[in-house]
Design a protein around this motif. Structure first.
Motif, PDB file in Angstrom:
ATOM      1  N   CYS A 100       0.801  -1.222   0.000  1.00 35.00           N
ATOM      2  CA  CYS A 100       0.000   0.000   0.000  1.00 35.00           C
ATOM      3  C   CYS A 100       0.828   1.264   0.000  1.00 35.00           C
ATOM      4  O   CYS A 100       0.412   2.291  -0.561  1.00 35.00           O
ATOM      5  N   GLY A 101       2.004   1.241   0.667  1.00 37.63           N
ATOM      6  CA  GLY A 101       2.741   2.480   0.852  1.00 37.63           C
ATOM      7  C   GLY A 101       2.097   3.336   1.933  1.00 37.63           C
ATOM      8  O   GLY A 101       1.219   2.887   2.663  1.00 37.63           O
ATOM      9  N   TYR A 102       2.515   4.593   2.019  1.00 41.01           N
ATOM     10  CA  TYR A 102       1.959   5.536   3.000  1.00 41.01           C
ATOM     11  C   TYR A 102       1.877   4.897   4.387  1.00 41.01           C
ATOM     12  O   TYR A 102       0.821   4.883   5.037  1.00 41.01           O
ATOM     13  N   ASN A 103       2.997   4.360   4.838  1.00 39.08           N
ATOM     14  CA  ASN A 103       3.054   3.725   6.154  1.00 39.08           C
ATOM     15  C   ASN A 103       2.656   4.725   7.235  1.00 39.08           C
ATOM     16  O   ASN A 103       2.974   5.913   7.133  1.00 39.08           O
ATOM     17  N   SER A 104       1.984   4.236   8.255  1.00 42.04           N
ATOM     18  CA  SER A 104       1.435   5.123   9.277  1.00 42.04           C
ATOM     19  C   SER A 104       2.315   5.179  10.521  1.00 42.04           C
ATOM     20  O   SER A 104       2.786   4.136  10.994  1.00 42.04           O
ATOM     21  N   PRO A 105       2.510   6.368  11.099  1.00 42.20           N
ATOM     22  CA  PRO A 105       3.234   6.446  12.371  1.00 42.20           C
ATOM     23  C   PRO A 105       2.467   5.763  13.507  1.00 42.20           C
ATOM     24  O   PRO A 105       3.058   5.380  14.510  1.00 42.20           O
ATOM     25  N   LYS A 106       1.142   5.599  13.331  1.00 37.04           N
ATOM     26  CA  LYS A 106       0.338   4.934  14.361  1.00 37.04           C
ATOM     27  C   LYS A 106       0.705   3.459  14.489  1.00 37.04           C
ATOM     28  O   LYS A 106       0.437   2.845  15.522  1.00 37.04           O
ATOM     29  N   ILE A 161      -5.197  -6.805  -1.570  1.00 34.14           N
ATOM     30  CA  ILE A 161      -5.426  -7.911  -2.509  1.00 34.14           C
ATOM     31  C   ILE A 161      -6.636  -7.573  -3.363  1.00 34.14           C
ATOM     32  O   ILE A 161      -7.730  -7.327  -2.836  1.00 34.14           O
ATOM     33  N   GLN A 162      -6.442  -7.559  -4.661  1.00 40.96           N
ATOM     34  CA  GLN A 162      -7.557  -7.337  -5.582  1.00 40.96           C
ATOM     35  C   GLN A 162      -8.078  -8.677  -6.060  1.00 40.96           C
ATOM     36  O   GLN A 162      -7.320  -9.513  -6.556  1.00 40.96           O
ATOM     37  N   ARG A 163      -9.380  -8.900  -5.899  1.00 40.79           N
ATOM     38  CA  ARG A 163      -9.983 -10.160  -6.324  1.00 40.79           C
ATOM     39  C   ARG A 163     -11.436  -9.933  -6.681  1.00 40.79           C
ATOM     40  O   ARG A 163     -12.108  -9.065  -6.105  1.00 40.79           O
ATOM     41  N   ALA A 164     -11.933 -10.722  -7.637  1.00 37.77           N
ATOM     42  CA  ALA A 164     -13.300 -10.540  -8.135  1.00 37.77           C
ATOM     43  C   ALA A 164     -14.339 -10.719  -7.030  1.00 37.77           C
ATOM     44  O   ALA A 164     -15.397 -10.089  -7.050  1.00 37.77           O
ATOM     45  N   GLU A 165     -14.028 -11.587  -6.055  1.00 32.60           N
ATOM     46  CA  GLU A 165     -14.981 -11.869  -4.979  1.00 32.60           C
ATOM     47  C   GLU A 165     -15.010 -10.791  -3.898  1.00 32.60           C
ATOM     48  O   GLU A 165     -15.805 -10.859  -2.966  1.00 32.60           O
ATOM     49  N   GLY A 166     -14.148  -9.800  -4.006  1.00 28.59           N
ATOM     50  CA  GLY A 166     -14.063  -8.736  -3.008  1.00 28.59           C
ATOM     51  C   GLY A 166     -12.631  -8.513  -2.565  1.00 28.59           C
ATOM     52  O   GLY A 166     -11.899  -9.467  -2.276  1.00 28.59           O
ATOM     53  N   ASN A 167     -12.211  -7.271  -2.515  1.00 28.88           N
ATOM     54  CA  ASN A 167     -10.830  -6.924  -2.190  1.00 28.88           C
ATOM     55  C   ASN A 167     -10.576  -6.936  -0.686  1.00 28.88           C
ATOM     56  O   ASN A 167     -11.486  -6.718   0.115  1.00 28.88           O
ATOM     57  N   TRP A 168      -9.314  -7.188  -0.334  1.00 26.07           N
ATOM     58  CA  TRP A 168      -8.892  -7.232   1.069  1.00 26.07           C
ATOM     59  C   TRP A 168      -7.795  -6.214   1.313  1.00 26.07           C
ATOM     60  O   TRP A 168      -6.927  -5.994   0.462  1.00 26.07           O
ATOM     61  N   LEU A 169      -7.816  -5.631   2.505  1.00 26.69           N
ATOM     62  CA  LEU A 169      -6.734  -4.813   3.026  1.00 26.69           C
ATOM     63  C   LEU A 169      -6.175  -5.558   4.231  1.00 26.69           C
ATOM     64  O   LEU A 169      -6.930  -5.957   5.120  1.00 26.69           O
ATOM     65  N   ILE A 170      -4.866  -5.783   4.253  1.00 28.91           N
ATOM     66  CA  ILE A 170      -4.227  -6.462   5.385  1.00 28.91           C
ATOM     67  C   ILE A 170      -3.450  -5.422   6.169  1.00 28.91           C
ATOM     68  O   ILE A 170      -2.482  -4.842   5.668  1.00 28.91           O
ATOM     69  N   ASP A 171      -3.898  -5.179   7.397  1.00 28.42           N
ATOM     70  CA  ASP A 171      -3.446  -4.061   8.208  1.00 28.42           C
ATOM     71  C   ASP A 171      -3.716  -2.768   7.446  1.00 28.42           C
ATOM     72  O   ASP A 171      -4.258  -2.777   6.349  1.00 28.42           O
ATOM     73  N   SER A 172      -3.396  -1.643   8.054  1.00 33.69           N
ATOM     74  CA  SER A 172      -3.869  -0.385   7.468  1.00 33.69           C
ATOM     75  C   SER A 172      -2.739   0.591   7.234  1.00 33.69           C
ATOM     76  O   SER A 172      -1.882   0.788   8.104  1.00 33.69           O
ATOM     77  N   PRO A 173      -2.749   1.253   6.080  1.00 33.22           N
ATOM     78  CA  PRO A 173      -1.840   2.370   5.864  1.00 33.22           C
ATOM     79  C   PRO A 173      -2.427   3.642   6.478  1.00 33.22           C
ATOM     80  O   PRO A 173      -3.526   3.646   7.028  1.00 33.22           O
ATOM     81  N   LYS A 174      -1.689   4.713   6.360  1.00 34.05           N
ATOM     82  CA  LYS A 174      -2.199   6.037   6.714  1.00 34.05           C
ATOM     83  C   LYS A 174      -3.401   6.345   5.808  1.00 34.05           C
ATOM     84  O   LYS A 174      -3.414   5.952   4.634  1.00 34.05           O
ATOM     85  N   ASP A 223      -5.248   3.470  10.490  1.00 32.82           N
ATOM     86  CA  ASP A 223      -6.506   4.140  10.142  1.00 32.82           C
ATOM     87  C   ASP A 223      -7.540   3.178   9.571  1.00 32.82           C
ATOM     88  O   ASP A 223      -8.343   3.543   8.699  1.00 32.82           O
ATOM     89  N   ALA A 224      -7.561   1.953  10.082  1.00 31.12           N
ATOM     90  CA  ALA A 224      -8.504   0.945   9.581  1.00 31.12           C
ATOM     91  C   ALA A 224      -9.950   1.417   9.675  1.00 31.12           C
ATOM     92  O   ALA A 224     -10.765   1.165   8.767  1.00 31.12           O
ATOM     93  N   GLU A 225     -10.288   2.092  10.757  1.00 32.59           N
ATOM     94  CA  GLU A 225     -11.674   2.532  10.931  1.00 32.59           C
ATOM     95  C   GLU A 225     -12.084   3.514   9.838  1.00 32.59           C
ATOM     96  O   GLU A 225     -13.204   3.458   9.332  1.00 32.59           O
ATOM     97  N   ARG A 226     -11.185   4.400   9.453  1.00 33.53           N
ATOM     98  CA  ARG A 226     -11.520   5.368   8.399  1.00 33.53           C
ATOM     99  C   ARG A 226     -11.715   4.678   7.055  1.00 33.53           C
ATOM    100  O   ARG A 226     -12.624   5.038   6.295  1.00 33.53           O
ATOM    101  N   TYR A 227     -10.885   3.687   6.761  1.00 36.61           N
ATOM    102  CA  TYR A 227     -11.077   2.943   5.512  1.00 36.61           C
ATOM    103  C   TYR A 227     -12.371   2.129   5.560  1.00 36.61           C
ATOM    104  O   TYR A 227     -13.098   2.030   4.563  1.00 36.61           O
ATOM    105  N   ALA A 228     -12.678   1.550   6.718  1.00 45.20           N
ATOM    106  CA  ALA A 228     -13.927   0.793   6.859  1.00 45.20           C
ATOM    107  C   ALA A 228     -15.127   1.702   6.663  1.00 45.20           C
ATOM    108  O   ALA A 228     -16.117   1.320   6.013  1.00 45.20           O
ATOM    109  N   ASP A 229     -15.066   2.914   7.209  1.00 50.80           N
ATOM    110  CA  ASP A 229     -16.160   3.869   7.026  1.00 50.80           C
ATOM    111  C   ASP A 229     -16.314   4.265   5.566  1.00 50.80           C
ATOM    112  O   ASP A 229     -17.434   4.391   5.056  1.00 50.80           O
ATOM    113  N   ARG A 230     -15.188   4.449   4.893  1.00 51.30           N
ATOM    114  CA  ARG A 230     -15.232   4.870   3.482  1.00 51.30           C
ATOM    115  C   ARG A 230     -15.852   3.793   2.599  1.00 51.30           C
ATOM    116  O   ARG A 230     -16.655   4.082   1.703  1.00 51.30           O
ATOM    117  N   PHE A 231     -15.503   2.517   2.854  1.00 49.56           N
ATOM    118  CA  PHE A 231     -15.901   1.452   1.937  1.00 49.56           C
ATOM    119  C   PHE A 231     -16.959   0.504   2.503  1.00 49.56           C
ATOM    120  O   PHE A 231     -17.371  -0.426   1.805  1.00 49.56           O
TER     121      PHE A 231
END
Length: 295
Positions: A96-102, A111-124, A152-160
């Motif tokens: 992902c890049g944009y590593n977070s100081p948190k 991970i991009q996949r037809a069945e639904g994409n995954w984020l493993i841990d969270s970037p900034k 910032d997992a919560e912010r990404y969860a809220d967005r998507f």
């Protein structure tokens, strides 16, 4: 932004520099090893880029730095480089890049996949990165290896509208997570995903095995650049070193050829060599353990 007045004395003269706010997270050394090196308790510029590829890698490192500790002596246009993230690693798996100081600069993956994409841990959380995720199909699941790397997992969860997955013992870090994992038994999430609890670093640490191919290992184990070997360290084990060593042994049950960690170097080895590396690591961290045949 990095401050040239705080530039480290170890930096070689030239355009790029690292300042004294560096937290030694290793992100820049992974992204641009031709430019950045380990200087003990921080990174430093040991070689200035001499070609466009090395310069772009150094600019990626500048953007990924969680503390904004990398700078340039003259102004540069970062617009194009911003679109490099997330960076393809293999198949449809991205860094992902944009590593977070948190998360102390921990790496996260997509991970991009037809069945639904995954984020493993969270970037900034950055709008431009979230927009890229949107272009790639959004984020259906966010797998959180442990409490340290939720960022910032919560912010990404809220967005998507994502489903966050976390272990019960780490829930204080994401108390509103949508799916909570219990106990220490592996869980088949789908035909492609196996959740493997790996307690030790923290009590509810988990790894994620994707397609018997890629192990997202969080802070459980990683590739050591200096030792040129898989590694785990008691010095960064916050809960139970005996449990962590047992969790390393558990991974012998599964085939994989990639290790993508939160901290430390990622590595790709053939499955036989990877298993031998696990056995070698176990022999070091549990010298009295009976070896398992790799034949």
């Amino acid at each position: 932004m990095a401050d040239p007045r705080k530039s480290l004395e170890t930096n070689i003269d030239g355009q790029f520099f690292v300042d004294s706010t560096c937290i030694d997270c290793d992100a820049c050394r992974q992204l641009a090893p031709e430019t950045f090196a380990d200087a003990g308790s921080y990174s430093t510029v040991y070689h200035q880029p001499e070609n466009p590829l090395d310069e772009r890698a150094a600019l990626r490192a500048l953007l990924a730095c969680p503390t904004g500790s990398i700078g340039t002596r003259t102004k540069v246009d970062l617009a194009q480089v911003r679109t490099d993230f997330p960076i393809l690693i293999t198949d449809t798996v991205f860094y992902c890049g944009y590593n977070s100081p948190k998360s102390y600069g921990g790496s996260s993956y997509f991970i991009q996949r037809a069945e639904g994409n995954w984020l493993i841990d969270s970037p900034k959380y950055l709008p431009e990165l979230a927009d890229r995720f949107e272009q790639l199909g959004g984020v259906q699941h966010i797998f959180l290896t442990h409490r340290d790397d939720v960022a910032d997992a919560e912010r990404y969860a809220d967005r998507f509208g994502s489903e966050r997955i976390i272990h019960r013992n780490e829930l204080s870090a994401q108390p509103n997570a949508e799916r909570v994992i219990e106990g220490n038994e592996p869980i088949v999430f789908s035909k492609d995903f196996l959740i493997v609890p790996t307690p030790g670093h923290t009590s509810g640490h988990m790894a994620l095995l994707y397609q018997n191919h890629i192990l997202f290992s969080g802070d459980h184990l990683w590739w050591s650049r200096n030792r040129k070997a898989l590694w785990a360290s008691k010095s960064v084990c916050w809960y139970s070193w005996p449990e962590q060593t047992e969790s390393v042994a558990r991974l012998l049950e599964y085939p994989f050829d990639w290790v993508l960690p939160g901290h430390g170097e990622r590595v790709h080895l053939d499955p036989v060599t990877m298993r031998k590396e696990l056995e070698r690591l176990l022999a070091v961290i549990t010298p009295n353990r009976k070896a398992v045949s790799t034949a």
